[in-house]
Design an enzyme around this catalytic site. Sequence first.
Site, short mmCIF file in Angstrom:
data_model
loop_
_atom_site.label_atom_id
_atom_site.label_comp_id
_atom_site.label_asym_id
_atom_site.label_seq_id
_atom_site.Cartn_x
_atom_site.Cartn_y
_atom_site.Cartn_z
N GLU A 39 0.86 -1.19 0.00
CA GLU A 39 0.00 0.00 0.00
C GLU A 39 0.89 1.24 0.00
O GLU A 39 1.73 1.40 0.87
CB GLU A 39 -0.91 -0.02 1.23
CG GLU A 39 -1.58 1.30 1.58
CD GLU A 39 -2.45 1.86 0.46
OE1 GLU A 39 -3.22 1.09 -0.14
OE2 GLU A 39 -2.34 3.09 0.18
N SER A 98 -6.76 -0.57 5.32
CA SER A 98 -8.01 -1.00 5.94
C SER A 98 -8.68 0.11 6.74
O SER A 98 -8.95 -0.04 7.91
CB SER A 98 -7.75 -2.21 6.86
OG SER A 98 -8.97 -2.69 7.37
N ALA A 126 -11.92 3.10 6.77
CA ALA A 126 -13.26 3.31 6.22
C ALA A 126 -13.29 4.67 5.53
O ALA A 126 -13.64 5.67 6.15
CB ALA A 126 -14.27 3.26 7.36
N CYS A 150 -15.28 5.93 3.40
CA CYS A 150 -16.62 6.54 3.35
C CYS A 150 -17.00 7.14 4.70
O CYS A 150 -17.98 7.91 4.79
CB CYS A 150 -17.67 5.53 2.94
SG CYS A 150 -17.47 4.97 1.24
N VAL A 191 4.20 0.00 -5.43
CA VAL A 191 4.61 -0.86 -6.53
C VAL A 191 4.81 0.05 -7.73
O VAL A 191 3.88 0.73 -8.17
CB VAL A 191 3.55 -1.95 -6.82
CG1 VAL A 191 3.92 -2.70 -8.10
CG2 VAL A 191 3.47 -2.92 -5.64
N ASP A 206 -12.09 0.18 -7.58
CA ASP A 206 -12.36 1.41 -8.30
C ASP A 206 -11.49 1.61 -9.54
O ASP A 206 -11.70 2.56 -10.30
CB ASP A 206 -12.16 2.63 -7.37
CG ASP A 206 -13.21 2.69 -6.27
OD1 ASP A 206 -14.15 1.86 -6.30
OD2 ASP A 206 -13.09 3.55 -5.39
N TYR A 227 -45.60 -2.26 6.16
CA TYR A 227 -46.16 -1.00 6.62
C TYR A 227 -46.26 -0.98 8.14
O TYR A 227 -46.70 -1.94 8.75
CB TYR A 227 -47.56 -0.80 6.03
CG TYR A 227 -48.39 0.17 6.81
CD1 TYR A 227 -48.03 1.52 6.88
CD2 TYR A 227 -49.51 -0.24 7.52
CE1 TYR A 227 -48.78 2.41 7.63
CE2 TYR A 227 -50.26 0.65 8.27
CZ TYR A 227 -49.89 1.97 8.33
OH TYR A 227 -50.62 2.86 9.07
#
Lengths: 458, 458
Positions: free
Chosen positions: B40, B46, B48, B50, B87, B291, B434
């Site tokens: 990475e 790891s 979040a 979002c 990389v 992505d 409902y």
Amino acid sequence: MQVPSHSSFTAVIIGGNGAGLSAASKIKRLRPSARVLVFEKGPHVSYANCGIPFWLAGDVPQNNLILLSPETLQQKRGIDVFPRHEVIAIDRRAGAVQVRHCETLREFEVAYDRLLIATGARPRLPDWAIAEAENVFTLRDLQSGQALKQALSGSLNRIAVLGGGYLGLEMAMVFRRRGLETVVLEQAARILPGFHEAISTHVQAYLERQGVTVITGLQPGEPRYQGPRLQSVRLSPEGRNIQADGFFMATGIVPNVELAQTAGLQLGSSGAIAVDDTLRTSDPRIFAAGDCIEVRHRMTGEPVWLPFGPAANKQGRIAGANMAGERQRYAGALGTSAVTIGELEVARTGLTLPEAQRRFNPVEHVFVQSQDIAGYMPGEKQATVVLIFRKRDGRLLGAEMAGFHGIGKRIDVLATALQAGLDVRQLAELDLSYTPTIAPVWDPILIAANAAVKKLSV
Amino acid sequence: MQVPSHSSFTAVIIGGNGAGLSAASKIKRLRPSARVLVFEKGPHVSYANCGIPFWLAGDVPQNNLILLSPETLQQKRGIDVFPRHEVIAIDRRAGAVQVRHCETLREFEVAYDRLLIATGARPRLPDWAIAEAENVFTLRDLQSGQALKQALSGSLNRIAVLGGGYLGLEMAMVFRRRGLETVVLEQAARILPGFHEAISTHVQAYLERQGVTVITGLQPGEPRYQGPRLQSVRLSPEGRNIQADGFFMATGIVPNVELAQTAGLQLGSSGAIAVDDTLRTSDPRIFAAGDCIEVRHRMTGEPVWLPFGPAANKQGRIAGANMAGERQRYAGALGTSAVTIGELEVARTGLTLPEAQRRFNPVEHVFVQSQDIAGYMPGEKQATVVLIFRKRDGRLLGAEMAGFHGIGKRIDVLATALQAGLDVRQLAELDLSYTPTIAPVWDPILIAANAAVKKLSV
């Protein structure tokens, strides 16, 4: 059968709530010149009976529960509504109903071209219960709600709720929020006995955290009265006495079919009124809709009694269209339903595990617990998901859920999957929405579907 | 192609977030003896991403955003994670990657049996923007979030948000909640230009009620800098200068494909990495997920770039399974997505109206506004629902919604309907749940479906 097209076409509707008024409105929309007469035994029409618990809880003012007054229904929709008017007989040969005013007791006859029976359902009390006891309550309409409201403003301190189904548990949390000591008595081995055990356990744990006492597996009976008040019931076989200031009876409902039955209309195997898929009874001029009829279950084709609000409204609209001369079909129901118990949502759709096993054996099921929104968000809680599916091909047969966020609309995803005949592999491939406030990256539905796929391939 | 089965099987993964770590975990589950190395470029794995807006808003502590540390990944899952390792080249002939440590700049080579490219995407800035300006912000990872967090604790008073898409609007409300004067600049004629106008209008009205200024249809450019700070942009053709203390660039993202491209791997028509339905690139030993890839749209079969979190995680898992020797297929995506803008949920699934018209003409659509929960409940608000469907047979092609309750999970009902190929008549027959807290008796989906059915029969 030709519908009379002259302007004196008269539709008579028995019952002034969801199904009845949906039908009345539809008829007037399709045939503005029709006379549409709605007779309602009770003092109120067009009220939100599912909203009554929220009024009792103090969340909603009573006025908000009245959706349309008789005056508005007359002025805006041209519907003639008669509250406090009971239809006491149907003369099918003459094509007329016998109506009695509930106060003056005056009786009169009204001829119909088409008749709709939308008489709904009523609470079913245990044999030993005296409905008239002043501290025995039920909840079905505004009147029964008013009695409870009054009692809640009085000296009620401890209430026993008989019945651990939707209504009993919903109301138990209303009582609890009002500060009452609340005990739920469910004679089956667990609350929500129609659900999978994982759901019952989830809900009971929540109720107990909220301070509600839950007693299951014991049968209440042997009431002790003092004057007009019920003082206690005895739980058998254990023998313990449960004392309370009030007793709320949520021991089920029964369809109001007596009028139809006396008129010789056919009842179905469930005991509710039998109709065809145009919602016509065994008399071609008489339709029926709402909580008093049985419908076809979409999964099995079998007749079932599924008294839920959206179905009643949809049926009313279809019956009204057909009474006005159209030909619309009611597709049947999946039994999708939901309830909010305090802050906990519980919902189901399709077949229960025993129903599925009776019809589609061999059947598999999975239950999972997972986050209902992103794990790092405030308010994240556990959701329980149950999927019931056919072993042979993984076809989804039923689903149940409990949790705090988005449960009702998640069950709708599964109701849609049921209607479309999806299997659990297809469920696992659903492209569901995600943002941290509304779901984790792996929605509980997908986690459950993945577990189901694994079980299939074993 | 046979997967080597000896214990020295090495999987190399480029990218340490959703897709990469899902793949890594899957490989170790299926082949516990495999060596799995994750490189990475950034300092964090790891996390979040979002959740970053909710951290910036003050709803979530930063620590909660780190889902798994490299230590945990090693100890619990046996995955070797290397943060700050880029990389820089793939030697396909040798089956090895060239890795550079981002601080020491030391380089080394690692041989792989299977390689996964999960390099994600990055913000795309307008040509005139200088990313290094100290008050120009983007948001893609924890680092960019930290820069914003710091600025928000400083003297930021007025911020211009460039771009009225999901990220721009989500962040506009975060800035507003933090008390900033906030202006949104969207160069298209309306915000959320990919949505139906009814949704854009609903969202803009909400933003304006919350005190956010929205300017559309004008193109920002001609930046004025003072030292390292951007002071203003000029809107053309109008000519007005927009001054601000900070500029948040939400002007889109682009897939990180350069590494794949340099290695000679095939890109797709969208510009993202091309893969087959097992997520294999044009090199049989190299997979790609997340992505940075394009996928098949389930409605059209066409390759599309749909960079959303759940798909990335699902793709990672499938790519991992296939790298370990299984053969799983990725079914493609519907583009289901959701965002929360303040308290407003916005979501969509399937084709937009222009996409549908291009492919399935003639196309019809309806939009309705209706209650999102029972009308008498506190907090009841309006939901906007758009349904896009084929004129010939009513087949559902796409759906969009905005509202305050249950929107994300309601769009999932329509995503399920899309996957199952339902038409709007079938939608109108859905048996949806409902209870007053979660829906009106007629769910907005049913109201929209009824409107669509009416339009079909005209």
